[in-house]
Design an enzyme around this catalytic site. Structure first.
Site, PDB file in Angstrom:
ATOM      1  CG  HIS A 112      44.331   5.176  25.496  1.00  0.00           C
ATOM      2  ND1 HIS A 112      44.625   5.741  26.711  1.00  0.00           N
ATOM      3  CD2 HIS A 112      43.452   6.015  24.888  1.00  0.00           C
ATOM      4  CE1 HIS A 112      43.960   6.871  26.842  1.00  0.00           C
ATOM      5  NE2 HIS A 112      43.249   7.072  25.745  1.00  0.00           N
ATOM      6  CG  HIS A 163      44.009  10.042  22.258  1.00  0.00           C
ATOM      7  ND1 HIS A 163      44.214  11.038  23.193  1.00  0.00           N
ATOM      8  CD2 HIS A 163      43.075   9.205  22.806  1.00  0.00           C
ATOM      9  CE1 HIS A 163      43.455  10.810  24.248  1.00  0.00           C
ATOM     10  NE2 HIS A 163      42.750   9.704  24.040  1.00  0.00           N
ATOM     11  CD  GLU A 164      41.526   6.001  21.272  1.00  0.00           C
ATOM     12  OE1 GLU A 164      41.646   5.037  22.067  1.00  0.00           O
ATOM     13  OE2 GLU A 164      40.900   7.040  21.575  1.00  0.00           O
TER      14      GLU A 164
END
Length: 376
Positions: A29, A25-26
């Site tokens: 980003h 998820h990170e």
């Protein structure tokens, strides 16, 4: 009946479940940020005090915190992990092109949306891989038998009926019915079916049946009492597997949306919400059932993580996207004070949510009954 996994094993499985999902998820980003030449201060898996970490050649600090319940990418120029910008007056003009807060609106939106997108993509890849390896189960939506005195029996369904729609959703295979019924416990659902060439409609209410899982824990599930024909398996090629894997993720997300709407509107109890402790419990149970069950659960948790992060709550990715949408409509940034109040409110909502789901988790484990017994 399988023995319940021990606490240490459960904790290890929980970390093995959550950490990779938080990481990707990170990483979504991070990679989107790097694509737009956005400077990064740190990349953290977990919150709290740093356990270990390193600094790469770009000066980015990569670290692991002691609390593995989340993570963040802190872009240079952000005042905190929620990406609230520092005062513009204190920013070096030469650094502005590389700072997240000064990127064009569309780039900021892509960077924020990349995290949930990667979670959905990971789930699609897992489902597609399973379908490509094992094929896709398929049962014709034609009723072969009816459970006596069940909801379907009382409503008048009979063997030979072909189920066309349930709750307004088209049915292509018998497996589609299960997912729809599961999110409508005790709630009347409309069923369209074909009998002798004529299309008919009935409304039935699924029965709530108590069962025990393989670990001996009692749970309640909705059941309508339909029995399909013999289940088969359809082999799918890589492209088909990807298509049906994507379809499964969309269907699962749709059920999550409907379940949340039901809770908000009062059709279902907030007690059905689970939190980290419940995820830890099912992670431990899935770990004892083998790698396939564990990875399949990881796909479902990944969808859940992507879905929750897209909710329009400040502090979450969806909250950022909602603010960017407002900025696009206004054609100018939202005042910093308004953003700070929004994120403070979002933080309060998240804390309240965590308290509710933790309370539900403890109640499901029988903690309060045990304490009451000790006091009594």
């Amino acid at each position: 009946m399988l023995p319940s996994p021990g606490i240490l094993f459960t904790i290890l499985m929980f970390v093995a479940m959550i950490s990779p999902l938080v990481f990707i998820h990170e990483m979504g980003h991070y990679l989107a940020g790097r694509m737009f030449n956005t400077a990064v201060d740190s990349f953290s898996i977990g919150f709290g005090r740093e356990i270990f970490g390193w600094t790469n050649r770009r000066g980015e600090r990569w670290k692991v915190g002691w609390l593995p319940l989340g993570g963040y990418v802190k872009f240079t120029g952000d005042a905190n992990a929620a990406s609230l910008p520092q005062e513009a007056a204190r920013v070096n003009p030469a650094e502005k092109p590389f700072l997240f807060a000064f990127k064009p609106l569309w780039q900021r939106a892509i960077i924020v949306a990349a995290g949930p997108f990667v979670n959905f993509a990971a789930a699609i890849l897992i489902f597609a891989t399973f379908i490509a390896i094992y094929g896709q189960s398929y049962t014709s939506p034609v009723v072969s038998n009816i459970v006596t005195e069940s909801a379907a029996d009382r409503a008048g369904l009979a063997p030979g009926d072909r189920i066309l729609k349930v709750d307004g959703k088209a049915i292509e295979r018998f497996e589609d019915i299960i997912g729809i019924v599961m999110i409508n416990p005790g709630t009347p659902v409309s069923v369209d079916f074909e009998r002798a060439g004529a299309v008919r409609n009935i409304v039935l209410t699924p029965d709530l049946i108590e069962e025990k899982d393989r670990f001996g824990k009692t749970f309640t599930i909705p059941r309508i009492g339909l029995i399909g024909e013999e289940r088969g398996v359809i082999e799918r090629g890589p492209v088909e597997s990807l298509w049906y894997g994507t379809e499964a993720v969309f269907a699962t997300t749709g059920m999550m949306v409907e379940g949340l709407v039901q809770i908000v509107t009062g059709r279902r109890s907030v007690k059905e919400l689970g939190g980290p402790l419940k995820i830890a419990e099912v992670s431990g149970q899935a770990g004892t059932m083998g790698i396939e069950a564990f990875v399949n659960l990881m796909a479902l948790v990944s969808i859940n993580l992507g879905f929750i992060n897209l909710l329009p709550i400040p502090m979450l990715d969806g909250g950022h996207l909602a603010i960017y949408a407002a900025e696009a409509v206004r054609r100018k940034p939202i005042p910093p004070q308004v953003q700070e109040w929004a994120f403070m409110t979002g933080f309060a909502l998240l804390i309240s949510f965590m308290l509710i789901v933790t309370w539900n988790d403890l109640a499901s484990f029988g903690v309060f009954k045990h304490v009451a017994g000790l006091i009594g």
